[in-house]
Design a protein around this motif. Structure first.
Motif, PDB file in Angstrom:
ATOM      1  N   HIS A   1      -5.725  -7.748  86.937  1.00 43.25           N
ATOM      2  CA  HIS A   1      -5.240  -6.706  87.828  1.00 43.25           C
ATOM      3  C   HIS A   1      -5.336  -5.356  87.137  1.00 43.25           C
ATOM      4  CE1 HIS A   1      -1.635  -6.939  85.344  1.00 43.25           C
ATOM      5  NE2 HIS A   1      -1.543  -8.230  85.623  1.00 43.25           N
ATOM      6  N   TYR A   2      -4.954  -4.300  87.856  1.00 41.77           N
ATOM      7  CA  TYR A   2      -5.099  -2.950  87.319  1.00 41.77           C
ATOM      8  C   TYR A   2      -4.193  -2.709  86.114  1.00 41.77           C
ATOM      9  CZ  TYR A   2      -0.796  -2.125  89.918  1.00 41.77           C
ATOM     10  OH  TYR A   2       0.487  -2.204  90.389  1.00 41.77           O
TER      11      TYR A   2
ATOM     12  N   SER B   1      -8.277  -1.523  90.809  1.00 41.20           N
ATOM     13  CA  SER B   1      -8.999  -2.690  90.280  1.00 41.20           C
ATOM     14  C   SER B   1     -10.504  -2.503  90.415  1.00 41.20           C
ATOM     15  CB  SER B   1      -8.561  -3.960  91.024  1.00 41.20           C
ATOM     16  OG  SER B   1      -7.219  -4.277  90.726  1.00 41.20           O
TER      17      SER B   1
END
Length: 451
Positions: free
Chosen positions: A102-103, A345
């Motif tokens: 994920h980010y 993302s």
């Protein structure tokens, strides 16, 4: 004249100035001068001018008629060789499981890269993850595709240990020439309660970054489980749905400690974060702009592979990311990650040049002209969307700029969700354990500078 005295005078003069400037030296990573095997910081400003003037004056006879037979200070036979060494890149290391990328992972690696020149990333093996955290959702191959697909990653080490023991620490320092080991401000404890980075800290080769708040793999698994429980609860109102989904219902009803309904994201998007992830550049004049769109929920290896394939078809890859409302309308359910999370993302992927945040479902003629799109592409593998009354790519097809490309992977966001529900009990147990440590972190955390 006494040549040896002259040379000794020059040597003394330079050493005195060098000694005075040495107090302002920077860390070993910066550019240095090497003189006769002795390392000194590079000389700037007034000090450098003084030495240059002294050398020129002495070598040309301006100071008291003193002359040096050799015309260049770089070739004085008795004073050694004076030369400039190239800057040695600072190599930093960060490791992790990188499961459900994920980010937050991307931002951690972005911060790590900012502390050095070369970022080396260690990816823990499946066995290490099972022993220390529980079963991973993604395979090693999928996790490697995600890590290698990030724009800040330079090198990857496969199957690294979960804890940095003495042997592996020496391997990092000696074989991989690592200068610093990086980790977030949240504690990383081994099953016995010890600090996984204790050895690196004691060696003075540890640097800390700020954890990205509002997301974690534990949080994402929780969102998926809660979302599926809510969907199953709704389906239970239909007798046919009960028959088709009774297995999931039995599993999900066991999770009494998880709330019914989608869990809200705690991520607070800022313009600064988007700028940090963005390349900040538009296409060059005459560039072939390729456009691809999608939800890009639960960013996975299949996304990375299709984005790489799309990027190979042009000079600039523009990615359209559907709004939460569009995803809900087309799939009948809310995305697990909201629009800004999905945008970050995608922006973190090395194959992506720019994104449209909240792209429309239909690729219009005006949109093609505005972004100077040369080619619109779509993969052969896609999520199961509701039947659409019109072709969103009809205009691109009529203009002869639409192309279907073979998806390199058949993984989808739905298939990732299915893996979690199929192993519901294991992931619920893992989440409960991790939730305790995360709650403790948020209760005790303090502001950390940087990022």
């Amino acid at each position: 004249m006494l040549p040896d005295v002259q040379k000794a005078f020059i040597l003394l003069l330079i050493l005195l100035v060098l000694d005075g400037l040495r107090m302002n030296s920077v860390e070993f990573e910066t550019v240095h001068w090497i003189w006769d095997g002795i390392l000194y910081p590079q000389l700037f400003g007034l000090g450098g001018i003084m030495i240059a003037a002294a050398i020129i004056g002495l070598s040309t006879g301006y100071f008291g008629g003193i002359g040096i037979p050799c015309s260049s200070p770089y070739h004085w036979p008795d004073l050694g060789i004076l030369y400039k060494r190239r800057k040695r890149p600072v190599r930093v290391y960060m490791d992790g499981c990188f499961d459900l990328m994920h980010y937050g992972h991307a931002n951690a690696l972005r911060q790590a890269k900012s502390l050095g020149d070369v970022l080396v990333v260690g990816v823990a093996s499946d066995e290490e993850i099972v022993a220390n955290k529980g079963p991973p959702v993604l395979s090693m191959e999928e996790r490697l595709i995600l890590v290698r697909g990030l724009k800040w990653v330079d090198e990857v080490i496969v199957n690294t240990p979960y804890d940095i023991n003495e042997n592996f620490l020496n391997t990092l320092f000696n074989e991989y020439k690592i200068d610093y080991i990086i980790h977030g401000d949240d504690p990383c404890l081994l099953p016995d309660g010890t600090d996984a980075y204790g050895l690196a800290k004691r060696a003075g080769r540890y640097k800390q970054i700020k954890r990205t708040e509002g997301v974690s793999s534990t949080d994402i698994v929780g969102r998926i489980l809660s979302s599926l429980r809510a969907a199953d609860a709704n389906m239970s109102q239909n007798t046919t749905a009960i028959h088709q989904h009774h297995n999931n219902t039995d599993k999900l009803q066991a999770g009494k400690n998880l709330p019914i309904g989608p869990q809200l994201s705690h991520f607070l998007p800022t313009s600064r974060r988007i700028v940090q992830f963005s390349n900040g550049k538009g296409p060059e004049p005459g560039a072939r702009v390729v456009y691809i769109d999608g939800a890009f929920d639960l960013f996975h290896a299949g996304h990375v592979e299709i984005l790489r394939s799309a990027r190979q078809l042009g000079d600039f890859l523009l990615v359209g990311i559907y709004s939460d409302q569009t995803v809900s309308e087309r799939r009948g359910s809310h995305p697990i990650m909201h629009l800004h999370e999905r945008s970050l993302s995608v922006l973190g992927c090395r194959y992506v040049d720019e994104v449209i945040i909240g792209a429309p479902w239909e690729v219009t003629k005006d949109m093609i002209a505005t972004f100077n799109i040369s080619l619109v592409v779509h993969g052969t593998i896609a999520e199961n969307n509701r039947r659409c009354e019109f072709d969103p790519y009809a205009i691109a097809r009529s203009m002869g700029i639409f192309q279907m490309i073979t998806s390199p992977s058949n993984i989808t966001s739905t298939s990732v969700e299915s893996r979690i529900i199929d192993n519901y009990e294991a992931y619920e147990k893992r989440n409960l354990k991790k939730k305790e440590s995360e709650d403790r972190y948020y209760a005790e955390k303090k502001f950390v500078t940087g990022d």
